[in-house]
Write a protein that holds these residues in place. Structure first.
Motif, PDB file in Angstrom:
ATOM      1  N   THR A 135       0.825  -1.185   0.000  1.00  0.00           N
ATOM      2  CA  THR A 135       0.000   0.000   0.000  1.00  0.00           C
ATOM      3  C   THR A 135       0.858   1.232   0.000  1.00  0.00           C
ATOM      4  N   GLU A 136       1.919   1.269   0.898  1.00  0.00           N
ATOM      5  CA  GLU A 136       2.825   2.408   0.975  1.00  0.00           C
ATOM      6  C   GLU A 136       3.488   2.625  -0.356  1.00  0.00           C
ATOM      7  N   LEU A 137       3.999   1.453  -0.901  1.00  0.00           N
ATOM      8  CA  LEU A 137       4.724   1.531  -2.164  1.00  0.00           C
ATOM      9  C   LEU A 137       3.819   2.060  -3.267  1.00  0.00           C
ATOM     10  N   VAL A 138       2.594   1.524  -3.317  1.00  0.00           N
ATOM     11  CA  VAL A 138       1.661   1.962  -4.365  1.00  0.00           C
ATOM     12  C   VAL A 138       1.393   3.439  -4.222  1.00  0.00           C
ATOM     13  N   SER A 139       1.178   3.949  -2.971  1.00  0.00           N
ATOM     14  CA  SER A 139       0.879   5.367  -2.789  1.00  0.00           C
ATOM     15  C   SER A 139       2.043   6.227  -3.167  1.00  0.00           C
TER      16      SER A 139
END
Lengths: 165, 254
Positions: A135-139
């Motif tokens: 999720t962090e990476l995607v954001s």
């Protein structure tokens, strides 16, 4: 020849009769019973002693037999006791070993369960961390926050592919 | 030396029969019976006293382990006891004291007669014949008491054809009747001959001077032989008495 002088026949016969009669009486009444008694007494004594010796020998043999019997009994009893003890010890040991085996098996199973549980937990933690990280990476990468369900399904798919489901 | 020796012995040295002469020591007259105490009587008394002393003194301690003398007395007892048992049997033991006395009397008379200057009681035919006749009469009476007139059957050998009985019966009776004669003459003649021969050779020793050594050596051997004869004749006298006794008691067929 003086032997044929008949003058001395009667005196010789008289004194022969007197002296021989005296000799016969002394021998028959005193001397021979005494000698016979002595010989008999000795024979009895020897027979007695022999009998006594025989008895003693028998006693000694009996004692030896008794001793040997007692020895044999003691030996067999000792052997029986030793056998008993050995069997008892073996039984106790077997029991203890079985107990220990059972305990160890139980502990082993418990440990295995715990390990499995920890593994599961660890795996689920990995999923969470991976979802968060994804999720962090995607954001960060695309600037939009991906929905949590999308991310987690993607992670699960990825994990399943790497064989960690 | 030689003449001195011959003189010393005088006529006695040459006369070997002198030793058999009977001399009265104490004249005793019991009614019609002449019971004079002679040198023969003296030696009969010595014989009997010696036997009694030997048998009684040697056993006076009644030792379980016998002294030499006591074992000698026991040996003579067993010797005669076995002789009677073997030749007469168990039922003959009642006559054992008589046979024992007889044997000891003859033995000691013969042995004591070997002492120089002593007198040999058994060298007189009247003495040996009286003993033999006493035995003969006693044994014959015993045979008739035991077997009645059946004892006459003793003179008929078993298995004899009837035709031969008249011939053999007298022969058997005569041979039976000669028993006391043969028994007494055997002992008397042996004693007489032995002592006479000893005396003759002993007088040679003195007569031959230095060469008397030869008969002296011969005498030594002869004396040993005479001791053997003295024992042997006593033994023969006793064992023949046993055999006669056995004949009377058991009438064994011959």
């Amino acid at each position: 020849m003086p032997q044929l002088d008949s003058q001395w026949f009667v005196p010789q016969l008289v004194w022969l009769a007197l002296t021989f009669l005296f000799l016969y009486i002394v021998m028959a009444r005193v001397a021979l019973p005494r000698v016979g008694g002595i010989i008999e007494e000795r024979r009895d004594r020897i027979a007695d002693d022999l009998e006594k010796a025989n008895q003693l020998q028998q006693q000694a043999e009996q004692a030896l037999a008794d001793y040997e019997e007692a020895l044999a009994q003691a030996r067999s009893r000792a052997m029986a006791i030793a056998n008993d003890t050995r069997e008892k010890l073996k039984a106790e040991m077997d029991e203890m070993r079985a107990e220990a085996d059972a305990k160890f098996n139980a502990q082993l199973q418990e440990a295995e369960q715990r390990i499995a549980a920890m593994k599961d937990q660890a795996l689920s933690n990995v999923k969470d961390v991976a979802s968060e990280a994804a999720t962090e990476l995607v954001s960060h990468l695309i600037g939009t926050s991906a929905s949590a369900s999308q991310v987690s399904s993607a992670v699960e798919a990825e994990l399943a592919q790497s064989g960690h489901a | 030396m030689a003449s001195e020796g011959a003189d010393g012995h005088g006529s006695k040295g040459i006369d070997p029969m002198h030793q058999f002469e009977v001399k009265s020591l104490v004249d005793i007259q019991l009614g019609p019976v002449d019971a004079s105490f002679t040198n023969a009587s003296l030696w009969m008394v010595i014989v009997v006293v010696t036997i009694c002393a030997f048998m009684l003194l040697s056993t006076s301690r009644r030792a379980l382990i016998p002294s030499r003398l006591q074992s000698l007395a026991e040996m003579s007892y067993e010797f005669i006891a076995n002789m009677v048992r073997d030749n007469v049997g168990k039922d003959g033991m009642g006559y054992f004291p008589f046979i024992f006395s007889l044997f000891m009397f003859v033995l000691f008379a013969n042995m004591l007669g070997m002492i120089p200057w002593s007198f040999t009681v058994t060298s007189h035919i009247i003495v040996t014949f009286a003993m033999a006749l006493f035995i003969f009469i006693g044994v014959t009476l015993l045979g008739f008491i035991k077997h009645g007139l059946g004892f006459i059957g003793f003179f008929v050998p078993s298995g004899l054809p009837v035709a031969l009985v008249p011939v053999l019966f007298p022969i058997e009776v005569i041979s039976y009747l000669t028993r006391p004669i043969s028994l007494s003459v055997r002992l008397f003649a042996n004693m007489l001959a032995g002592h006479t021969m000893l005396k003759v050779f002993a007088s040679f020793v003195g007569l031959m001077g230095i060469w008397g050594v030869a008969p002296l050596v011969f005498m030594v051997g002869l004396t040993g032989l005479e001791f053997l004869v003295a024992f042997l004749q006593a033994y023969v006298f006793a064992i023949l008495t046993c055999i006669y006794l056995n004949d009377a008691l058991h009438m064994h067929s011959h």
